[in-house]
Design a protein around this motif. Structure first.
Motif, PDB file in Angstrom:
ATOM      1  N   PHE A  14      39.984  54.662  37.348  1.00  0.00           N
ATOM      2  CA  PHE A  14      40.561  55.622  38.581  1.00  0.00           C
ATOM      3  C   PHE A  14      39.581  56.391  38.702  1.00  0.00           C
ATOM      4  O   PHE A  14      38.941  56.684  40.170  1.00  0.00           O
ATOM      5  CB  PHE A  14      41.960  56.022  38.203  1.00  0.00           C
ATOM      6  N   MET A  15      38.887  57.175  37.788  1.00  0.00           N
ATOM      7  CA  MET A  15      37.941  58.197  38.376  1.00  0.00           C
ATOM      8  C   MET A  15      36.576  57.508  38.607  1.00  0.00           C
ATOM      9  O   MET A  15      35.901  58.411  39.253  1.00  0.00           O
ATOM     10  CB  MET A  15      37.745  59.262  37.006  1.00  0.00           C
ATOM     11  N   LYS A  16      36.405  56.405  38.407  1.00  0.00           N
ATOM     12  CA  LYS A  16      35.241  55.709  38.773  1.00  0.00           C
ATOM     13  C   LYS A  16      35.136  55.084  40.574  1.00  0.00           C
ATOM     14  O   LYS A  16      34.428  55.210  41.062  1.00  0.00           O
ATOM     15  CB  LYS A  16      34.566  54.478  37.908  1.00  0.00           C
ATOM     16  N   ILE A  17      36.580  54.759  40.893  1.00  0.00           N
ATOM     17  CA  ILE A  17      36.982  54.103  42.055  1.00  0.00           C
ATOM     18  C   ILE A  17      36.816  55.185  43.134  1.00  0.00           C
ATOM     19  O   ILE A  17      36.603  55.224  43.965  1.00  0.00           O
ATOM     20  CB  ILE A  17      38.127  53.392  41.957  1.00  0.00           C
ATOM     21  N   ALA A  18      37.584  56.096  42.689  1.00  0.00           N
ATOM     22  CA  ALA A  18      37.776  57.629  43.526  1.00  0.00           C
ATOM     23  C   ALA A  18      36.481  58.004  44.397  1.00  0.00           C
ATOM     24  O   ALA A  18      36.669  57.894  45.790  1.00  0.00           O
ATOM     25  CB  ALA A  18      38.434  58.610  42.716  1.00  0.00           C
ATOM     26  N   PRO A  19      35.617  58.127  43.718  1.00  0.00           N
ATOM     27  CA  PRO A  19      34.352  58.769  44.695  1.00  0.00           C
ATOM     28  C   PRO A  19      33.885  57.431  45.580  1.00  0.00           C
ATOM     29  O   PRO A  19      33.230  57.953  46.576  1.00  0.00           O
ATOM     30  CB  PRO A  19      33.193  59.325  43.727  1.00  0.00           C
ATOM     31  N   VAL A  20      33.796  56.358  45.234  1.00  0.00           N
ATOM     32  CA  VAL A  20      33.137  55.243  45.859  1.00  0.00           C
ATOM     33  C   VAL A  20      34.192  55.005  47.051  1.00  0.00           C
ATOM     34  O   VAL A  20      33.603  55.047  48.183  1.00  0.00           O
ATOM     35  CB  VAL A  20      33.120  53.954  45.137  1.00  0.00           C
ATOM     36  N   LEU A  21      35.326  55.105  46.811  1.00  0.00           N
ATOM     37  CA  LEU A  21      36.332  54.899  47.817  1.00  0.00           C
ATOM     38  C   LEU A  21      36.220  56.068  49.033  1.00  0.00           C
ATOM     39  O   LEU A  21      36.286  55.596  50.168  1.00  0.00           O
ATOM     40  CB  LEU A  21      37.874  54.747  47.373  1.00  0.00           C
ATOM     41  N   ARG A  25      34.934  55.201  52.959  1.00  0.00           N
ATOM     42  CA  ARG A  25      35.892  55.799  54.061  1.00  0.00           C
ATOM     43  C   ARG A  25      35.614  56.659  55.097  1.00  0.00           C
ATOM     44  O   ARG A  25      35.626  56.675  56.304  1.00  0.00           O
ATOM     45  CB  ARG A  25      37.143  56.061  53.299  1.00  0.00           C
ATOM     46  N   GLN A  26      34.814  57.749  54.385  1.00  0.00           N
ATOM     47  CA  GLN A  26      34.152  58.574  55.255  1.00  0.00           C
ATOM     48  C   GLN A  26      33.080  58.411  55.983  1.00  0.00           C
ATOM     49  O   GLN A  26      32.638  58.679  57.216  1.00  0.00           O
ATOM     50  CB  GLN A  26      33.911  59.941  54.340  1.00  0.00           C
ATOM     51  N   ASP A  27      32.018  57.714  55.030  1.00  0.00           N
ATOM     52  CA  ASP A  27      30.409  57.498  55.700  1.00  0.00           C
ATOM     53  C   ASP A  27      30.289  56.119  56.526  1.00  0.00           C
ATOM     54  O   ASP A  27      29.464  56.171  57.102  1.00  0.00           O
ATOM     55  CB  ASP A  27      29.612  57.851  54.758  1.00  0.00           C
ATOM     56  N   TYR A  28      31.363  55.292  55.905  1.00  0.00           N
ATOM     57  CA  TYR A  28      30.796  53.784  56.769  1.00  0.00           C
ATOM     58  C   TYR A  28      32.073  53.064  57.236  1.00  0.00           C
ATOM     59  O   TYR A  28      32.531  51.889  57.125  1.00  0.00           O
ATOM     60  CB  TYR A  28      30.246  52.918  55.634  1.00  0.00           C
ATOM     61  N   PRO A  29      33.008  53.880  58.098  1.00  0.00           N
ATOM     62  CA  PRO A  29      34.215  53.520  58.628  1.00  0.00           C
ATOM     63  C   PRO A  29      33.907  52.188  59.588  1.00  0.00           C
ATOM     64  O   PRO A  29      34.808  51.315  59.707  1.00  0.00           O
ATOM     65  CB  PRO A  29      34.743  54.350  59.346  1.00  0.00           C
ATOM     66  N   ASP A  30      32.686  52.214  60.113  1.00  0.00           N
ATOM     67  CA  ASP A  30      32.356  51.043  60.904  1.00  0.00           C
ATOM     68  C   ASP A  30      31.675  49.916  60.576  1.00  0.00           C
ATOM     69  O   ASP A  30      31.524  48.784  61.128  1.00  0.00           O
ATOM     70  CB  ASP A  30      31.626  51.524  62.262  1.00  0.00           C
ATOM     71  N   ARG A  31      31.496  50.017  59.293  1.00  0.00           N
ATOM     72  CA  ARG A  31      30.601  49.083  58.607  1.00  0.00           C
ATOM     73  C   ARG A  31      31.364  48.250  57.381  1.00  0.00           C
ATOM     74  O   ARG A  31      31.103  47.237  57.218  1.00  0.00           O
ATOM     75  CB  ARG A  31      29.302  49.700  57.975  1.00  0.00           C
ATOM     76  N   GLN A 368      27.081  57.596  46.888  1.00  0.00           N
ATOM     77  CA  GLN A 368      26.387  57.552  48.362  1.00  0.00           C
ATOM     78  C   GLN A 368      25.377  56.470  48.113  1.00  0.00           C
ATOM     79  O   GLN A 368      25.111  55.675  49.002  1.00  0.00           O
ATOM     80  CB  GLN A 368      25.683  58.716  48.555  1.00  0.00           C
ATOM     81  N   ARG A 369      24.749  56.353  46.920  1.00  0.00           N
ATOM     82  CA  ARG A 369      23.447  55.412  46.598  1.00  0.00           C
ATOM     83  C   ARG A 369      24.144  53.958  46.830  1.00  0.00           C
ATOM     84  O   ARG A 369      23.759  53.075  47.212  1.00  0.00           O
ATOM     85  CB  ARG A 369      23.009  55.517  45.456  1.00  0.00           C
TER      86      ARG A 369
END
Ligand code: UD1
Length: 387
Positions: A14-21, A25-31, A368-369
């Motif tokens: 859960f702690m690994k998925i959280a930041p990726v998600l 969602r925040q930076d690539y909503p259109d992609r 981010q990477r």
């Protein structure tokens, strides 16, 4: 749009998925269109539900509710139910994290349907094939298309195993992204009132303990000497022990609970003793261990999180798949040598421990990477690229 299913099932996922998600969602909503699947491998509130609230993870789009079982039962149940989700959703990619049964089960389903498989925390190797997680790591990486590694050793292992270098990305560690994020939240919101009160009653020097590996807890002959050593250690320094359900069941079965205190007995002073908690939520546990004088553990993740905060960590295992924590970090392997454990606990109490630093790219920006790589136009690989 790239549709990605992210899979989480057990507590360390859960702690690994959280930041990726969060980043997707925040930076690539259109992609990128992410979907979250919880396999239900862990289901108790303290092993699963509380993490969703605390780590800011949205409700899963699917909960497969597989629960516990033998490895075969659990893996098979995830596969059957996850296949239905993939057939319905037709994702471009499936992203799995870590090395638990949910990781390999979802990975196998994705690959057999010809879906691009992404593995976050790829390439780690303990070299110990008696560990179920090592089998999960090897098998998942054997079919992964895009690999994200947390340390250079992970990259080296994958290249040695013949993976194409353009598919392997050293990005740092998403669990450390989560750790930094949660430290900020904790400094704003604080822990639960009960945990705040409990910690206020502890002396300045205390130890935190976690223990759940089958190789340490499933057999009396392995668990008993560890408990004896911990009882001795806890006469010098209080040892706070949030206990995994697997371990709790074995302690009770083997009659090894005598002398352990539970939070309800905490009217007594906390200067010493082995203090048993049920599994704690992420924030309450972080609030405890971040100020511990030392951490004793057999967890994989905690070896890394303590390294990130430079807290001395004594690991009750013979090997680690995370060697950077030994080389650069504050981790030390103890194996089964309980006299060594007693000795090292004393040295740390006396202020003697190796100097430690923070590994490369453990800077809070691994997600981010990862998102950058996944969102690149050429990223969707043809299937069976190197089958
Ligand atoms: C799993 C992972 C391990 C990880 C650990 C973290 C695998 C092979 N192992 O081990 O790598 O470090 O999670 O916690 O995937 N149980 C409950 N409530 C729950 C979940 C489990 O009571 O919510 C009990 C059940 O008795 C169950 C036992 O714990 O049979 C083991 O659970 P399981 O998911 O099979 O493995 P873990 O030991 O948790």
């Amino acid at each position: 749009m790239i549709k990605i299913i992210l899979v989480a099932g057990a507590r360390p996922n859960f702690m690994k998925i959280a930041p990726v998600l969060r980043v997707l969602r925040q930076d690539y909503p259109d992609r990128i269109a992410p979907l979250l699947v919880h396999t239900g491998q862990h289901y108790d509130r303290n092993m699963s539900g509380s993490f969703f609230d605390e780590l800011d993870i949205p409700r899963p789009d699917y909960n497969l509710e597989v629960g516990s079982g033998s490895h075969a039962q659990q893996t098979a149940a995830i596969m059957v139910r996850f296949e239905e989700v993939c057939i319905q959703e037709k994702p471009d990619m499936v992203l799995v994290v870590g090395d638990v049964n949910s990781t390999i089960a979802a990975g196998l389903v994705a690959k057999k349907l010809g879906i691009c498989l992404v593995h976050v925390e790829a390439g780690l190797r303990s070299g110990d094939r008696t560990m179920p997680e090592e089998i999960n790591r090897l098998a998942t990486d054997a079919i992964t298309d895009i690999f994200f590694t947390t340390e250079k050793h992970g990259t080296d292992n994958l290249l040695r195993e013949g993976k194409p270098s353009e598919a392997v990305h050293f990005v740092g560690h998403v669990m450390i992204d989560n750790l930094f994020y949660q430290l900020e939240i904790l400094s704003k919101n604080g822990p639960s009132p009960e945990m705040k009160r409990f910690k206020a009653g502890l002396p300045r020097q205390y130890a935190c303990l976690t223990l759940h590996r089958p190789s340490n807890v499933d057999r009396r002959k392995d668990l008993e000497p560890i408990v004896q050593a911990l009882q001795d250690i806890s006469q010098k320094i209080p040892v706070v022990f949030p206990c995994h359900p697997r371990t709790r069941a074995r302690l009770e079965e083997f009659g090894l609970m005598s002398g352990m205190r539970e939070p309800k007995d905490l009217s007594m002073p906390l200067e010493k003793g082995l203090i048993l908690f049920p599994p704690l939520g992420y924030d309450d546990f972080l609030y405890l261990w971040k100020d511990a004088a030392q951490v004793l553990t057999d967890s994989g993740g905690l070896q890394e999180e303590t390294t990130a905060l430079r807290i001395p960590c004594l690991t009750l295992r013979e090997n680690t798949e995370r060697p950077v924590t030994l080389e650069a970090g504050s981790n030390m392997l103890i194996g089964r040598d309980m006299d060594l454990l007693r000795k090292k606990v004393e040295s740390i109490l006396a202020g003697e421990f190796k100097p430690s630093g923070v590994p490369e790219l453990w800077d809070g920006h691994a997600s981010q990477r990862i998102a950058q790589v996944l969102s690149a136009p050429e990223v969707v690989l043809p299937t069976s690229r190197y089958a």
